[in-house]
Design a protein around this motif. Sequence first.
Motif, mmCIF file in Angstrom:
data_model
loop_
_atom_site.group_PDB
_atom_site.id
_atom_site.type_symbol
_atom_site.label_atom_id
_atom_site.label_comp_id
_atom_site.label_asym_id
_atom_site.label_seq_id
_atom_site.Cartn_x
_atom_site.Cartn_y
_atom_site.Cartn_z
ATOM 1 N N SER A 114 -24.573 6.169 -11.294
ATOM 2 C CA SER A 114 -25.159 6.209 -12.632
ATOM 3 C C SER A 114 -24.377 5.358 -13.640
ATOM 4 N N GLU A 115 -23.051 5.400 -13.543
ATOM 5 C CA GLU A 115 -22.208 4.654 -14.492
ATOM 6 C C GLU A 115 -22.474 3.150 -14.405
ATOM 7 N N VAL A 117 -25.285 1.751 -13.988
ATOM 8 C CA VAL A 117 -26.492 1.458 -14.775
ATOM 9 C C VAL A 117 -26.132 1.387 -16.262
ATOM 10 N N HIS A 118 -25.306 2.327 -16.721
ATOM 11 C CA HIS A 118 -24.831 2.271 -18.117
ATOM 12 C C HIS A 118 -24.167 0.925 -18.385
ATOM 13 N N VAL A 121 -26.749 -2.043 -18.457
ATOM 14 C CA VAL A 121 -27.617 -1.960 -19.637
ATOM 15 C C VAL A 121 -26.813 -2.329 -20.888
ATOM 16 N N GLY A 122 -25.604 -1.824 -20.968
ATOM 17 C CA GLY A 122 -24.737 -2.140 -22.106
ATOM 18 C C GLY A 122 -24.451 -3.628 -22.184
ATOM 19 N N GLN A 125 -27.763 -6.017 -23.257
ATOM 20 C CA GLN A 125 -28.565 -5.843 -24.476
ATOM 21 C C GLN A 125 -28.493 -7.002 -25.468
ATOM 22 N N VAL A 144 -35.936 -3.901 -26.081
ATOM 23 C CA VAL A 144 -35.611 -2.540 -25.641
ATOM 24 C C VAL A 144 -36.325 -2.231 -24.328
ATOM 25 N N ALA A 147 -34.449 -3.744 -21.453
ATOM 26 C CA ALA A 147 -33.281 -2.949 -21.041
ATOM 27 C C ALA A 147 -33.727 -1.682 -20.307
ATOM 28 N N MET A 148 -34.839 -1.077 -20.775
ATOM 29 C CA MET A 148 -35.359 0.113 -20.093
ATOM 30 C C MET A 148 -35.809 -0.240 -18.686
ATOM 31 N N SER A 151 -32.858 -0.659 -16.522
ATOM 32 C CA SER A 151 -32.301 0.658 -16.211
ATOM 33 C C SER A 151 -33.100 1.356 -15.112
ATOM 34 N N GLU A 152 -34.408 1.354 -15.261
ATOM 35 C CA GLU A 152 -35.239 2.082 -14.294
ATOM 36 C C GLU A 152 -35.192 1.445 -12.899
#
Lengths: 293, 189
Positions: A114-115, A117-118, A121-122, A125, A144, A147-148, A151-152
């Motif tokens: 999970s990290e 993905v953070h 995405v960070g 952007q 946005v 970025a979504m 993420s997905e």
Amino acid sequence: MTTVITVPPTLDEEGFEQVLEQLAPLPADAKILVDARHTTWASPYGLTAMLTLGQTRAERPAFAVPEKDTTASYWARAAFFEHAEELFDLHGSYPKKSGGDSGVLLEITPIGKSEDVHEVVGRIQVKAAQIIAKELNIDPKATVGFAMTLSEVCQNIIEHAGRGGWVAVQTYKWTKRLGRRVVQIAVCDAGMGFRQSLESAPGKVLSDRWDDGAALEDAVVRGVSRFRDPGRGQGLAGVRRYVGRWEGKLSVRSGTARIALIPAWDEDLPLIEKLSPFPGSQLQVTLPERVMK
Amino acid sequence: MHLIDVGTVLRQAVSATLYSNLVTRPTGAAVRQQIEELVTARGDRALTVIDFSQVSMIDFSCADEIVAKLLLRYQAEEEIFFVFRGVTEDHLHAIDAVLEHRGLALVAEEDGESRVVGVLEDSERRAWEALYLLGRATTLELAAKLTLDLTITQLALDALWRRRLVMRADEFYFVAAAPRAGSHAGSHA
């Protein structure tokens, strides 16, 4: 005996299929040399998919790097060699990674938790905002959603692959197909793939026509998930809406099939079956530059 | 009224100061659990403002884990009401999608004005909007205002109450929202 797998001059979705066709008759432990010496161009899909190919081999494969300096230099900037060194025995000279290419929005990045993905995405952007509005003439509101989407599609690896994968984002002028700039997201893994993932759903009843194509239709078109939670499956549905909204293209390959959401500017097939088998799932999102009508 | 800053909860939940994006299901689940703990600590009847002002982005997975599951849990249990503050158009991409997928609705507040977002029957939406303007009303008063049948009005209000979009005290109903200037709702909040 070592079998030479020739990488075509263009390593994109099509080019990677040519690689898989050569690989299909060989067992996983066959000794192979992946020959990319004459490859001159690669999409983020081609590079990330090539890494997953390295993951699937039981016998560590050899890899001959591109001879053309500019190609090798780009692959280095995209961090291909950095990761390929762990999976292949690299042959030929290649530069160490260096910065400076604005086309690489996100260099090849491993996704396993999970990290990660953070992190991606960070990182994407600010750059994505600049590229989408200034280079692709797309409404800044789309940033946005971009970025979504990233993420997905990355979460797809974490939730469904069962092993780590790779993501890369690049912008370039797609002369061959479109004659416009595009931004591409590629996410590839060599995990269980959509078919096996959906088969693991509790109480899953398999239809008469259950295969990789049917699994892709379920997951990508109908938003079916292996989880009972009715809130699942919204990620890819959201990606599909976003891509459709901005006249983009989404394609997902898994097992022996490939499904695509095709915009007006493309002539691809919505579903291709009986492809050479390959584990996991390989996904590509392409957003084109908007032109004034 | 109780305020929960989602940005702060996010940083606590993922043990990092770098994150201002609500992405991934595990993150969403961790944030929701912390919110639930904070809400539970306030008792079984409360109005809580969930503040998204410090959140840059929320994806579909996180919106489902945080917003949808929070609403679902408290619809069935205590009289816990939520107002979502600082929800931008960017956040709404994901939030709207999960509300529609699950057939949910919420109260969103921006610059002191509230609105209801998500899936509602037409009579429910009309009732909520009229109630918001009135501040508070009985079923009879609202039916008169809407020129609606009394039974239909009552059914709409009951549905809104079950969905925790309106609160009730004695014979009065009022929206689950921050008090508006000039309204009577403040006396009940």
